[in-house]
Structures are given as structure tokens and as C-alpha cells.
Enzyme design. Structure first.
Site, PDB file in Angstrom:
ATOM      1  N   GLN A 249      -5.911   7.557  -0.370  1.00 39.43           N
ATOM      2  CA  GLN A 249      -5.582   6.696   0.762  1.00 39.43           C
ATOM      3  C   GLN A 249      -5.819   5.220   0.403  1.00 39.43           C
ATOM      4  O   GLN A 249      -6.906   4.857  -0.042  1.00 39.43           O
ATOM      5  CB  GLN A 249      -6.450   7.095   1.971  1.00 39.43           C
ATOM      6  CG  GLN A 249      -6.110   6.386   3.259  1.00 39.43           C
ATOM      7  CD  GLN A 249      -4.740   6.751   3.836  1.00 39.43           C
ATOM      8  OE1 GLN A 249      -4.287   7.881   3.731  1.00 39.43           O
ATOM      9  NE2 GLN A 249      -4.087   5.791   4.436  1.00 39.43           N
TER      10      GLN A 249
ATOM     11  N   LYS B   4      -3.538  13.670   8.383  1.00 40.26           N
ATOM     12  CA  LYS B   4      -2.740  14.293   7.313  1.00 40.26           C
ATOM     13  C   LYS B   4      -3.253  15.706   7.038  1.00 40.26           C
ATOM     14  O   LYS B   4      -2.473  16.641   6.881  1.00 40.26           O
ATOM     15  CB  LYS B   4      -2.785  13.422   6.049  1.00 40.26           C
ATOM     16  CG  LYS B   4      -1.952  12.143   6.182  1.00 40.26           C
ATOM     17  CD  LYS B   4      -2.200  11.145   5.047  1.00 40.26           C
ATOM     18  CE  LYS B   4      -1.409   9.858   5.280  1.00 40.26           C
ATOM     19  NZ  LYS B   4      -1.709   8.805   4.294  1.00 40.26           N
TER      20      LYS B   4
ATOM     21  N   ASP C   7       2.410  10.494  -3.306  1.00 37.51           N
ATOM     22  CA  ASP C   7       2.650   9.187  -2.684  1.00 37.51           C
ATOM     23  C   ASP C   7       3.711   8.390  -3.443  1.00 37.51           C
ATOM     24  O   ASP C   7       4.214   7.387  -2.938  1.00 37.51           O
ATOM     25  CB  ASP C   7       1.353   8.368  -2.674  1.00 37.51           C
ATOM     26  CG  ASP C   7       0.670   8.395  -1.323  1.00 37.51           C
ATOM     27  OD1 ASP C   7       1.377   8.407  -0.300  1.00 37.51           O
ATOM     28  OD2 ASP C   7      -0.573   8.387  -1.302  1.00 37.51           O
TER      29      ASP C   7
HETATM   30  N1  GUN Z   1      -2.094   3.458   3.342  1.00 38.16           N
HETATM   31  C1  GUN Z   1      -1.127   3.074   4.198  1.00 38.16           C
HETATM   32  N2  GUN Z   1      -0.020   3.826   4.039  1.00 38.16           N
HETATM   33  C2  GUN Z   1      -0.303   4.705   3.051  1.00 38.16           C
HETATM   34  C3  GUN Z   1       0.450   5.748   2.432  1.00 38.16           C
HETATM   35  O1  GUN Z   1       1.609   6.026   2.738  1.00 38.16           O
HETATM   36  N3  GUN Z   1      -0.198   6.424   1.439  1.00 38.16           N
HETATM   37  C4  GUN Z   1      -1.472   6.127   1.074  1.00 38.16           C
HETATM   38  N4  GUN Z   1      -2.027   6.836   0.074  1.00 38.16           N
HETATM   39  N5  GUN Z   1      -2.184   5.170   1.618  1.00 38.16           N
HETATM   40  C5  GUN Z   1      -1.606   4.466   2.616  1.00 38.16           C
END
Ligand code: GUN
Length: 293
Positions: free
Chosen positions: A106, A62, A129
Site C-alpha cells: 500500500q 481490500k 499493482d
Molecule cells: N495508494 C493509493 N492508491 C493505491 C493503489 O492503487 N495501490 C497501492 N498499492 N497503493 C495505493
């Protein structure tokens, strides 16, 4: 691998890598305009707890994509066992910092309650998110001013990019997580999309009889090769959100691609399907967060 059905040749691949990269080109221009307008780059703050290798990899990816398109990143990694208050303190600093536009923590975090508290601590205006209850609520009442979670948003974009009709069609989702299944169900049944949605989960009985009725099947169960050819009808569209390792350590989805693909009109590969769309949508949400500036 290629089959025929009603004179059509299939499967066709839902190429998230290509569509995601096209979206990033447009987002790079928006990041550049923000820089010209404000004299600084958009900034994304990322946080992770523990050294889960998959989470570490996703976070690095990311950051790399963000920096490539002109979004600055700052990352914090806390060890497992960090008291909730220390994480909340970090988030509070970012909430109050005018140079941080967007915050992403995450998942997964050490426990469900811990995760809920951390997500609740994020300023909803920086919650790219879309996991804060304010944004979850806005999605539930079809208020488009909130943030939509990145994976569901990416799946919808991927289907739209291939002109796959959704109105009135039966979408079966396997998985009811707050990250994928639940928000995706809300998006699909909204008055702008108008799909008919069934959400299945680990306690669902007669799963195969439900999936066989699907026009579109989205699998976000976290179980390698859960979906096999006998569980889908010919001409189906399959979206595989899974990121698992098979017996030989290779990345594989929740769908047994080799057996299922010949029955599909469209299918996502793993990797190269949903994953790049999730990252592109995170970048889009960061640019959306900058609009509060
Ligand atoms: N863990 C798995 N998918 C995601 C996501 O889209 N965002 C976040 N913050 N954690 C994740």
C-alpha cells in the site's frame, strides 16, 4: 442538480459501486475454478508501513472484498522506521512462496526512494499493482502481458461500462502520479483506446483554460474541491479520483460535486465511483496472477 443540454437530462452517475460488484460476481467464479483446479484458494499478500488511517482502511477493505470472493489474504504491517532490508526480506519470502500468487504494497511509503526500492523488489509476475518497472514498461509499449495499475484500469472499465466513446476525444487528466495520472495517460493514448490526452500537474499554468477544452476530465490531484463549475464545459464527463476530507470531516473528492455536476453528462460520486472499481480491478489482477500457476 439535474440540468438539460441539447435535450438531454444530466448528470448521469457513473456508478462504480454497481459495476464493481457485478465484476466481483464473475471473479468469484474464477476464484472458485482455481480452487477446484489446484486445491487451494488464490492468495494475495498485502503490506503496509505505518499507521496512516486511510491506508489501514483501504487495506482492510481490500482484504474483506478478497475474502468475500474466495481469495485468501495475508497482511504484514511494519512500523515507520523499518529498514528497507526487512521489507525486502518479507517481499522476497512472498516472491519465493508458491502459495502466494499476488503481492500489493500500500502506498504511500516513507519516501519516494524507499517506495521505488520496495516496488522494484516485487516479482513482476506477482505485481498486481503494476508498479514494477517491467509492468510499467509493458504498459508503455502496449504489451498486454503485464499488470495494469488498478485505478486507471478501473476508470477505463467504468467509462466502457457506460458506453462513453473515447477514440479521438480530448481527455484532460489532472495529476501525474505513477499510480493514476501517468499510467492512465498511457492507457488512454494506446492504439486500442485512441484518446487525445493532456496531463496537467501542480505546475501547469492556466489550468482552467486547459480543463475547459476537455471532453472528459479525470481529476487525481489530491486537493479537495479543486475543480469548480467555471472550469468545465457543458456536457463534460468528469471522473473524480480524489478521497479527501472537507472542513467538517466528510469524505469529498477533488471536484466540487454540487457546482460541477449540473454541467456534466456523466460524473462519478465520491464515495461510490472510482474507489470500488480500483478494488474490483485489484481482484481481477489477482486472478490474472493465478494464470501463471
Ligand atoms: N495508494 C493509493 N492508491 C493505491 C493503489 O492503487 N495501490 C497501492 N498499492 N497503493 C495505493
Amino acid at each position: 442538480m439535474v440540468g438539460t443540454f441539447m435535450n438531454l437530462t444530466f448528470p448521469q452517475i457513473l456508478d462504480g459501486q454497481r459495476i464493481g460488484e457485478e465484476m466481483l460476481v464473475a471473479l468469484r467464479d474464477k476464484a472458485e475454478s482455481f480452487l477446484v483446479r489446484t486445491g487451494r484458494k488464490p492468495k494475495l499478500a498485502l503490506l503496509r508501513i505505518g499507521e496512516n488511517p486511510a491506508s489501514a482502511l483501504y487495506m482492510r477493505r481490500k482484504c474483506a472484498v478478497a475474502e468475500k470472493i474466495g481469495i485468501e489474504c495475508t497482511a504484514s504491517v511494519f512500523p515507520i522506521g523499518t529498514p528497507l532490508e526487512s521489507v525486502e526480506e518479507k517481499i522476497s519470502q512472498w516472491n519465493n512462496s508458491p502459495s502466494v500468487d499476488a503481492i500489493m504494497v500500500q502506498a504511500p511509503l516513507p519516501s519516494a526512494e524507499y517506495q521505488r526500492s520496495v516496488f522494484n523488489a516485487i516479482d513482476p509476475k506477482k505485481d498486481v499493482d503494476g508498479f514494477h518497472p517491467v509492468n510499467v514498461g509493458k504498459l508503455a509499449c502496449e504489451d498486454s502481458s503485464g499488470f495494469v495499475p488498478c485505478t486507471p484500469k478501473g476508470i477505463l472499465r467504468l467509462l466502457h461500462a457506460h458506453d462513453i466513446p473515447l477514440a479521438g476525444r480530448h481527455v484532460v487528466i489532472i495529476g501525474r502520479s505513477s499510480i493514476v495520472g501517468r499510467p492512465l495517460g498511457l492507457l488512454l493514448q494506446s492504439r486500442t483506446v485512441n484518446a487525445t490526452v493532456t496531463i496537467c500537474h501542480s505546475r501547469s499554468q492556466n489550468l482552467a483554460s486547459i480543463t475547459r477544452a476537455a471532453d472528459i476530465l479525470v481529476v487525481a490531484a489530491g486537493r479537495a474541491k479543486l475543480v469548480t463549475a467555471d472550469m468545465v464545459k457543458n456536457g463534460i464527463v468528469v471522473v473524480d479520483v480524489g478521497q479527501n476530507r472537507d472542513e467538517s470531516g466528510l469524505l469529498c473528492g477533488d471536484v466540487d460535486f454540487r457546482s460541477v455536476a449540473p454541467r456534466c453528462m456523466y460524473i462519478t460520486p465520491v464515495p461510490g465511483g472510482v474507489g470500488p472499481m480500483t478494488v474490483a480491478m485489484l481482484m481481477e489482477n489477482v486472478i490474472q496472477a493465478c494464470e501463471h500457476e
